[in-house]
Design a protein around this motif. Structure first.
Motif, PDB file in Angstrom:
ATOM      1  N   PRO A 191       0.828  -1.221   0.000  1.00  0.00           N
ATOM      2  CA  PRO A 191       0.000   0.000   0.000  1.00  0.00           C
ATOM      3  C   PRO A 191       0.863   1.272   0.000  1.00  0.00           C
ATOM      4  CG  PRO A 191      -0.775  -1.545   1.657  1.00  0.00           C
ATOM      5  CD  PRO A 191       0.531  -2.067   1.170  1.00  0.00           C
ATOM      6  N   ALA A 192       2.009   1.204   0.689  1.00  0.00           N
ATOM      7  CA  ALA A 192       2.894   2.381   0.738  1.00  0.00           C
ATOM      8  C   ALA A 192       3.508   2.659  -0.641  1.00  0.00           C
ATOM      9  CB  ALA A 192       3.997   2.154   1.771  1.00  0.00           C
ATOM     10  N   GLY A 247      -4.318   0.561   2.158  1.00  0.00           N
ATOM     11  CA  GLY A 247      -4.167  -0.475   3.185  1.00  0.00           C
ATOM     12  C   GLY A 247      -5.521  -1.049   3.567  1.00  0.00           C
ATOM     13  N   VAL A 248      -6.504  -0.164   3.811  1.00  0.00           N
ATOM     14  CA  VAL A 248      -7.853  -0.621   4.188  1.00  0.00           C
ATOM     15  C   VAL A 248      -8.487  -1.393   3.027  1.00  0.00           C
ATOM     16  CG1 VAL A 248     -10.204   0.170   4.714  1.00  0.00           C
ATOM     17  CG2 VAL A 248      -8.261   1.202   5.890  1.00  0.00           C
ATOM     18  N   LEU A 249      -8.360  -0.836   1.810  1.00  0.00           N
ATOM     19  CA  LEU A 249      -8.967  -1.515   0.645  1.00  0.00           C
ATOM     20  C   LEU A 249      -8.400  -2.914   0.463  1.00  0.00           C
ATOM     21  CD1 LEU A 249      -9.181   1.221  -2.153  1.00  0.00           C
ATOM     22  CD2 LEU A 249     -11.070   0.075  -0.985  1.00  0.00           C
ATOM     23  N   SER A 250      -7.061  -3.043   0.593  1.00  0.00           N
ATOM     24  CA  SER A 250      -6.471  -4.360   0.354  1.00  0.00           C
ATOM     25  C   SER A 250      -6.822  -5.340   1.467  1.00  0.00           C
ATOM     26  CB  SER A 250      -4.953  -4.249   0.168  1.00  0.00           C
ATOM     27  OG  SER A 250      -4.368  -3.697   1.303  1.00  0.00           O
ATOM     28  N   MET A 265      -3.158 -10.670  -2.626  1.00  0.00           N
ATOM     29  CA  MET A 265      -3.501 -10.471  -4.033  1.00  0.00           C
ATOM     30  C   MET A 265      -4.272  -9.158  -4.231  1.00  0.00           C
ATOM     31  SD  MET A 265      -1.844 -12.688  -5.427  1.00  0.00           S
ATOM     32  CE  MET A 265      -2.239 -12.174  -7.093  1.00  0.00           C
ATOM     33  N   SER A 266      -5.066  -8.765  -3.234  1.00  0.00           N
ATOM     34  CA  SER A 266      -5.771  -7.469  -3.332  1.00  0.00           C
ATOM     35  C   SER A 266      -4.756  -6.335  -3.366  1.00  0.00           C
ATOM     36  CB  SER A 266      -6.702  -7.257  -2.133  1.00  0.00           C
ATOM     37  OG  SER A 266      -7.605  -8.299  -2.059  1.00  0.00           O
ATOM     38  N   ALA A 267      -3.722  -6.432  -2.502  1.00  0.00           N
ATOM     39  CA  ALA A 267      -2.696  -5.387  -2.459  1.00  0.00           C
ATOM     40  C   ALA A 267      -1.920  -5.335  -3.777  1.00  0.00           C
ATOM     41  CB  ALA A 267      -1.746  -5.636  -1.285  1.00  0.00           C
ATOM     42  N   VAL A 268      -1.615  -6.531  -4.330  1.00  0.00           N
ATOM     43  CA  VAL A 268      -0.898  -6.588  -5.619  1.00  0.00           C
ATOM     44  C   VAL A 268      -1.762  -5.957  -6.715  1.00  0.00           C
ATOM     45  CG1 VAL A 268      -0.016  -8.159  -7.403  1.00  0.00           C
ATOM     46  CG2 VAL A 268       0.508  -8.594  -5.004  1.00  0.00           C
TER      47      VAL A 268
END
Lengths: 276, 232
Positions: A206-207, A228-231, A252-255
């Protein structure tokens, strides 16, 4: 079961709350890792957290508390003690990293910890969060927010140019060691949520996405929290809907978020390039 | 004609010795910077130039010798803290940062420890000072830009604006033109010369290349192995 049905169960409520808070707060420390070149130290702290959690499992108390204690000791050793004895943090990082992992496996073997329980430390399990874990996450998130609000300018100067910050009188070593401790604690919690193998997804991705989309530190911190919250929450929801392992789904959400932001940046830049 | 305005010393260093571990870095170095003077120090990498700046800024304690800035001898943390507020330091810009920081924020940093700081927000006077400094270096139109998107010359102007808003009469410049192309270098030299005259600054500039120093200094000294060897 629909998502709303899941949310009526206390176990899932705790999981969502844990993801919401850690997503909003812990990803802010990814900026610290990326901008202070703490990648080797981060690896060392992750492995020591693992050793602390392993010791806690063997002794029969919360792995999260064990991980936190391990990290507090390691942060003190790698931070202030490192400044004092002037040993290269890269070298001490490698010693801590390999030594703690070796010791953790010896502990598991000698105490007869079941392989699946040990494996859970590597993959994480957000659904196993207890009330005590949630209170720990709430307290750490509050501390992170307070530190970033109260010392926003000083953190900005440290991350921008430590030499400049020092020349202006900012207590650089104190601030750096404080942030190192907070980063370690954030990693400890992330291990509980996504596991040791995927901890970068919760803290760093996220960063990185926020740094590609923002033009100021304030914007980066806000976007880092949002991504961060979304992932984390999005990943957890997807894991329930599509019956996926939660840690892998969050990762995978963060990716996916990072790929989308990278793609948007690419399109925007090529459009701007076309205009000029 | 620019040059020392009078015989008053603003920085006086006498027989300065400093080392990292057993490795000597500064060996009996003495400097006398007069008010309004611009002094250049050239020397190869590792000669001790940056350490000299760190000693003047009170970030490194010397083993022996005296450092006197504006009549204040650096003896304890209180002196060092006071001296830091009287100096403007422009660090080396060899590596571009990864962090998104707006030009506005990067310049405002220069006021930290003077008018705002721990738990003390920037004032309206700070905001006005940022505007004025950016106007002075010709970068007001880039106020909201991300520093990562600036050219090397623009980045150096941001560093100069940050040094200017400290309102200091002494400026320490670390390799200010080294990583710039010819045109940006010419621009910066012109700007530094104008600002020095208008603000009546005293300067010490360090660089590994003496040719970078000739245009912006009155006198260039050669530093080698922690000693000032000769005048060029």
């Amino acid at each position: 079961m629909s998502l709303l049905d899941f949310l009526k169960v206390p176990l899932f409520q705790r999981a969502f709350l844990g993801c919401l808070l850690s997503g909003a707060g812990l990803s802010l420390l990814g900026l610290v890792v990326l901008n202070l070149n703490l990648t080797t130290i981060r690896f060392a702290l992750m492995h020591i957290a693992l050793l602390g959690a392993a010791a806690a499992m063997v002794l029969g108390f919360s792995p999260l508390i064990g991980a936190m204690l391990g990290i507090i000791v390691a942060s003190l050793l790698l931070g202030p003690a490192g400044d004092y004895i002037k040993v290269d943090t890269g070298i001490t990082g490698v010693i801590f990293m390999t030594g703690s992992l070796g010791l953790a496996f010896i502990l598991f073997y000698k105490a007869g910890v079941p392989a699946m329980d040990a494996f859970a430390l590597f993959t994480g399990n957000v659904l196993a969060l207890t009330n005590a874990d949630i209170w720990t996450i709430i307290a750490l998130t509050l501390v992170i927010f307070t530190v970033f609000i109260l010392f926003y300018r000083e953190i900005q100067m440290l991350l921008y140019n430590p030499d400049l910050a020092e020349s202006l009188g900012v207590p650089v070593k104190l601030l750096r060691n404080g942030l190192l401790l907070l980063t370690g604690l954030a990693l400890g919690i992330s291990i509980r949520i996504v596991g040791a193998l995927l901890v970068d997804a919760a803290v760093l991705l996220p960063a990185i996405a926020a740094m590609t989309t923002s033009r100021s530190l304030k914007g980066t911190l806000i976007m880092s929290g949002i991504f961060g919250v979304l992932s984390q929450v999005g990943g957890l929801a997807a894991s329930m809907i599509f019956d996926l392992p939660s840690g892998a789904s969050i990762t995978m959400s963060a990716v996916l978020i990072l790929c989308i932001t990278g793609f948007v940046q690419l399109i925007t830049k090529s459009k701007l390039g076309g205009v000029s | 004609m620019i040059g020392p305005r009078n015989n008053m010393s603003v920085i006086r260093i006498e027989d300065l010795w400093s080392s990292y571990g057993r490795e000597p870095v500064l060996q009996g170095l003495s400097i006398d910077l007069k008010e309004g003077q611009s002094l250049g120090i050239a020397g190869p990498n590792g000669a001790g130039k940056t350490t000299l700046f760190k000693v003047i800024l009170g970030l490194v304690k010397p083993q022996r010798g005296r450092v006197i800035v504006l009549e204040c001898e650096l003896k304890n943390e209180k002196d060092r803290s006071w001296v830091r507020r009287q100096l403007a330091y422009v660090p080396q810009q060899s590596v571009r940062g990864k962090l998104p920081v707006s030009v506005w924020d990067a310049v405002l940093m220069g006021r930290w420890g003077k008018t705002f700081g721990f738990l003390k927000m920037p004032q309206n006077s700070d905001k006005a000072a940022v505007h004025q400094a950016l106007e002075e270096v010709g970068l007001l139109h880039k106020l909201k830009a991300d520093c990562r998107a600036l050219s090397g010359g623009e980045l150096q102007k941001v560093a100069l604006a940050r040094a200017l808003i400290r309102g200091a009469s002494i400026m320490l410049l670390d390799e200010p033109t080294t990583y710039l192309d010819h045109r940006s270098k010419e621009d910066l030299v012109e700007l530094l010369t104008r600002i020095r005259e208008e603000r009546k600054l005293s300067l010490i500039t360090i660089s590994h290349d003496p040719s970078h120093l000739e245009q912006i200094t009155d006198e260039v000294l050669q530093m080698e192995n922690g000693r000032l060897r000769e005048k060029i």
